[in-house]
Design a protein around this motif. Structure first.
Motif, PDB file in Angstrom:
ATOM      1  N   ALA A 106       0.837  -1.213  -0.122  1.00  0.00           N
ATOM      2  CA  ALA A 106       0.164   0.044  -0.026  1.00  0.00           C
ATOM      3  C   ALA A 106       0.598   1.316   0.015  1.00  0.00           C
ATOM      4  CB  ALA A 106      -0.996  -0.043   1.071  1.00  0.00           C
ATOM      5  N   ALA A 107       1.877   1.047   0.680  1.00  0.00           N
ATOM      6  CA  ALA A 107       2.894   2.405   0.806  1.00  0.00           C
ATOM      7  C   ALA A 107       3.594   2.706  -0.478  1.00  0.00           C
ATOM      8  CB  ALA A 107       3.924   2.172   1.984  1.00  0.00           C
ATOM      9  N   ALA A 108       3.998   1.422  -1.020  1.00  0.00           N
ATOM     10  CA  ALA A 108       4.746   1.645  -2.384  1.00  0.00           C
ATOM     11  C   ALA A 108       3.678   1.977  -3.421  1.00  0.00           C
ATOM     12  CB  ALA A 108       5.230   0.189  -2.993  1.00  0.00           C
ATOM     13  N   ASP A 109       2.316   1.441  -3.461  1.00  0.00           N
ATOM     14  CA  ASP A 109       1.326   1.923  -4.381  1.00  0.00           C
ATOM     15  C   ASP A 109       0.727   3.690  -4.256  1.00  0.00           C
ATOM     16  OD1 ASP A 109       1.030  -0.408  -5.409  1.00  0.00           O
ATOM     17  OD2 ASP A 109      -0.763  -0.864  -4.120  1.00  0.00           O
ATOM     18  N   ARG A 110       0.927   3.976  -2.912  1.00  0.00           N
ATOM     19  CA  ARG A 110       0.757   5.417  -2.693  1.00  0.00           C
ATOM     20  C   ARG A 110       1.867   6.377  -3.240  1.00  0.00           C
ATOM     21  NH1 ARG A 110      -1.075   3.337   2.122  1.00  0.00           N
ATOM     22  NH2 ARG A 110       1.001   3.800   3.185  1.00  0.00           N
ATOM     23  N   ALA A 112       4.203   5.539  -5.656  1.00  0.00           N
ATOM     24  CA  ALA A 112       4.128   5.316  -6.945  1.00  0.00           C
ATOM     25  C   ALA A 112       2.967   6.448  -7.480  1.00  0.00           C
ATOM     26  CB  ALA A 112       3.803   3.831  -7.631  1.00  0.00           C
ATOM     27  N   THR A 113       2.076   6.423  -6.995  1.00  0.00           N
ATOM     28  CA  THR A 113       0.663   7.194  -7.251  1.00  0.00           C
ATOM     29  C   THR A 113       1.108   8.656  -7.031  1.00  0.00           C
ATOM     30  OG1 THR A 113      -0.896   5.528  -6.737  1.00  0.00           O
ATOM     31  CG2 THR A 113      -1.873   8.039  -6.845  1.00  0.00           C
ATOM     32  N   ALA A 114       1.726   8.899  -5.921  1.00  0.00           N
ATOM     33  CA  ALA A 114       2.172  10.341  -5.782  1.00  0.00           C
ATOM     34  C   ALA A 114       3.362  10.862  -6.817  1.00  0.00           C
ATOM     35  CB  ALA A 114       2.614  10.582  -4.182  1.00  0.00           C
ATOM     36  N   LYS A 115       4.109   9.928  -6.967  1.00  0.00           N
ATOM     37  CA  LYS A 115       5.437  10.147  -8.003  1.00  0.00           C
ATOM     38  C   LYS A 115       4.576  10.372  -9.442  1.00  0.00           C
ATOM     39  CE  LYS A 115       9.441   8.160 -10.175  1.00  0.00           C
ATOM     40  NZ  LYS A 115      10.527   7.022  -9.962  1.00  0.00           N
ATOM     41  N   LYS A 116       3.659   9.569  -9.730  1.00  0.00           N
ATOM     42  CA  LYS A 116       3.216   9.657 -11.145  1.00  0.00           C
ATOM     43  C   LYS A 116       2.432  10.955 -11.098  1.00  0.00           C
ATOM     44  CE  LYS A 116       0.150   7.050 -14.210  1.00  0.00           C
ATOM     45  NZ  LYS A 116      -0.905   5.818 -14.385  1.00  0.00           N
ATOM     46  N   ALA A 117       1.499  11.298 -10.219  1.00  0.00           N
ATOM     47  CA  ALA A 117       0.777  12.624 -10.084  1.00  0.00           C
ATOM     48  C   ALA A 117       1.654  13.718 -10.121  1.00  0.00           C
ATOM     49  CB  ALA A 117      -0.007  12.743  -8.492  1.00  0.00           C
ATOM     50  N   ALA A 118       2.917  13.826  -9.462  1.00  0.00           N
ATOM     51  CA  ALA A 118       3.923  14.740  -9.467  1.00  0.00           C
ATOM     52  C   ALA A 118       4.485  14.843 -10.929  1.00  0.00           C
ATOM     53  CB  ALA A 118       5.041  14.340  -8.461  1.00  0.00           C
ATOM     54  N   GLU A 119       4.778  13.824 -11.657  1.00  0.00           N
ATOM     55  CA  GLU A 119       5.391  13.776 -12.712  1.00  0.00           C
ATOM     56  C   GLU A 119       4.437  14.408 -13.810  1.00  0.00           C
ATOM     57  OE1 GLU A 119       6.332   9.722 -13.526  1.00  0.00           O
ATOM     58  OE2 GLU A 119       8.486   9.905 -12.564  1.00  0.00           O
ATOM     59  N   LYS A 120       2.984  13.960 -13.530  1.00  0.00           N
ATOM     60  CA  LYS A 120       2.203  14.701 -14.476  1.00  0.00           C
ATOM     61  C   LYS A 120       1.844  16.072 -14.103  1.00  0.00           C
ATOM     62  CE  LYS A 120      -2.878  13.944 -15.525  1.00  0.00           C
ATOM     63  NZ  LYS A 120      -4.246  13.402 -15.153  1.00  0.00           N
ATOM     64  N   ALA A 121       1.753  16.567 -12.980  1.00  0.00           N
ATOM     65  CA  ALA A 121       1.836  17.805 -12.716  1.00  0.00           C
ATOM     66  C   ALA A 121       3.027  18.526 -13.203  1.00  0.00           C
ATOM     67  CB  ALA A 121       1.833  18.275 -11.158  1.00  0.00           C
ATOM     68  N   ARG A 122       4.118  18.029 -13.102  1.00  0.00           N
ATOM     69  CA  ARG A 122       5.422  18.799 -13.859  1.00  0.00           C
ATOM     70  C   ARG A 122       5.294  18.833 -15.353  1.00  0.00           C
ATOM     71  NH1 ARG A 122       8.661  16.305 -11.109  1.00  0.00           N
ATOM     72  NH2 ARG A 122       9.050  14.442 -12.331  1.00  0.00           N
ATOM     73  N   SER A 123       4.771  17.604 -15.912  1.00  0.00           N
ATOM     74  CA  SER A 123       4.647  17.674 -17.247  1.00  0.00           C
ATOM     75  C   SER A 123       3.577  18.566 -17.767  1.00  0.00           C
ATOM     76  CB  SER A 123       4.354  16.274 -17.825  1.00  0.00           C
ATOM     77  OG  SER A 123       3.945  16.257 -19.044  1.00  0.00           O
ATOM     78  N   GLU A 124       2.409  18.960 -17.021  1.00  0.00           N
ATOM     79  CA  GLU A 124       1.432  19.755 -17.282  1.00  0.00           C
ATOM     80  C   GLU A 124       1.963  21.233 -17.219  1.00  0.00           C
ATOM     81  OE1 GLU A 124      -1.699  18.796 -14.859  1.00  0.00           O
ATOM     82  OE2 GLU A 124      -2.495  16.985 -16.165  1.00  0.00           O
ATOM     83  N   LYS A 125       2.776  21.423 -16.193  1.00  0.00           N
ATOM     84  CA  LYS A 125       3.285  22.603 -15.844  1.00  0.00           C
ATOM     85  C   LYS A 125       4.231  23.002 -16.906  1.00  0.00           C
ATOM     86  CE  LYS A 125       5.794  25.612 -12.339  1.00  0.00           C
ATOM     87  NZ  LYS A 125       6.402  25.384 -10.994  1.00  0.00           N
ATOM     88  N   GLN A 126       5.342  22.214 -17.458  1.00  0.00           N
ATOM     89  CA  GLN A 126       6.096  22.497 -18.467  1.00  0.00           C
ATOM     90  C   GLN A 126       5.298  22.598 -19.794  1.00  0.00           C
ATOM     91  OE1 GLN A 126       8.576  19.015 -18.459  1.00  0.00           O
ATOM     92  NE2 GLN A 126       9.934  19.678 -16.623  1.00  0.00           N
ATOM     93  N   ALA A 127       4.307  21.865 -20.091  1.00  0.00           N
ATOM     94  CA  ALA A 127       3.467  22.150 -21.375  1.00  0.00           C
ATOM     95  C   ALA A 127       2.914  23.601 -21.178  1.00  0.00           C
ATOM     96  CB  ALA A 127       2.490  21.181 -21.303  1.00  0.00           C
TER      97      ALA A 127
END
Length: 249
Positions: A106-110, A112-127
C-alpha cells in the motif's frame, strides 16, 4: 490301638495341608512316616510363595504397562499440544507477514501514485510554460498607434538597452519640439539651411539619428519609436537623460 490312632491323625493333617495347596496325595503308608509332614508343609509354603510372587509379578507388569500407556498418552498429548501451538504461531507469523506485506505494498502504491501525479503535474506545468512562451513569442506586447503608445514602446526598448528617461521627460520634449506630430519637419533653422533639417517627434537630424540609432527599431528617421529612442540615446550621451532637456538640444 493308641499307635494306630496317632498315625491316623497325622494322615489327616497331611491330607488337609495338601488339599490347601491344590494337590491331593494319597498316603498309602500307615507306618512311621512322621518325617513327611515337614516336607509337605514346606511344599505348601513354597507353593503359596510362588503363587504370591507370580501375582506380584503380574501386578508389577500390569502397573508397568499402565504407566507406559499413561506416559505414551501424555507424550502424545504433549506432541499434539506442541503441534497446535506451533501451528498457531505459524499462523500468527503468516498473518503478521501478510499484514506487513500489504502495508508495504500500500505504501509503495501510494508512493508510485504520488510520483506519477507529481510527474503529471510537472509535465502539465512544463507544457503550460511552453504554451505561455509560445504565446509570448507569437503575441508580442501590443502598443497603441498614437503618441501614448509610441512613448510606452520606446520606454520598454530604452529599459532593455539601459537608456535613461521617463514618460514625463519624453512627453514634455516631444510636445515642445513637434506637438506630437511624427512627420513634423523644421525647414527654417540652421540645420535646414545646411540641408539636414530636423524631423520627427523629437526633431532629430539624419546624422544624429544614424549615430544614435537603437538596434531593433526601424532605420527611418520619421518612425515614431525609432525617432524617440535615438533622441533619448543622444540626450543620455550629451545630458545624462532626456529628462534633463528643457529646450532645444
Amino acid at each position: 490301638m493308641p499307635r494306630t490312632l496317632r498315625i491316623t491323625r497325622s494322615h489327616k493333617l497331611a491330607t488337609a495341608v495338601l488339599v490347601a495347596a491344590g494337590s491331593v496325595t494319597a498316603i498309602a503308608a500307615t507306618g512311621g512316616q512322621s518325617d513327611a509332614q515337614p516336607a509337605a508343609a514346606r511344599s505348601s509354603v513354597a507353593a503359596e510363595k510362588t503363587a504370591t510372587e507370580v501375582t506380584a509379578a503380574k501386578a508389577a507388569e500390569a502397573r508397568k504397562a499402565a504407566a507406559k500407556e499413561t506416559a505414551a498418552k501424555k507424550a502424545a498429548a504433549e506432541r499434539k499440544a506442541a503441534a497446535a501451538t506451533a501451528a498457531k504461531e505459524a499462523a500468527t507469523k503468516k498473518a503478521v507477514a501478510e499484514r506487513k506485506a500489504a502495508a508495504e505494498k500500500a505504501a509503495a502504491d501510494r508512493k508510485a501514485t504520488a510520483k506519477k501525479a507529481a510527474e503529471k503535474a510537472r509535465s502539465e506545468k512544463q507544457a503550460a510554460n511552453r504554451s505561455t512562451e509560445r504565446k509570448a513569442v507569437a503575441a508580442p506586447k501590443q502598443y497603441k498607434n498614437n503618441l501614448d503608445g509610441w512613448i510606452r514602446e520606446s520606454l520598454d526598448i530604452m529599459k532593455k538597452k539601459n537608456i535613461p528617461g521617463s514618460y514625463e521627460g519624453l512627453h514634455r520634449n516631444i510636445m515642445r519640439e513637434s506637438s506630437g506630430n511624427p512627420n513634423a519637419v523644421n525647414d527654417w533653422d540652421i540645420n535646414a539651411r545646411n540641408g539636414v533639417p530636423s524631423k520627427g517627434l523629437l526633431q532629430v537630424i539624419q546624422p544624429t539619428f544614424d549615430a544614435y540609432h537603437v538596434k531593433g527599431t526601424p532605420k527611418k528617421l520619421t518612425d515614431p519609436v525609432a525617432n524617440i529612442t535615438a533622441a533619448a540615446n543622444y540626450a543620455a550621451d550629451r545630458y545624462g537623460s532626456i529628462d534633463n532637456v528643457d529646450s532645444a538640444y
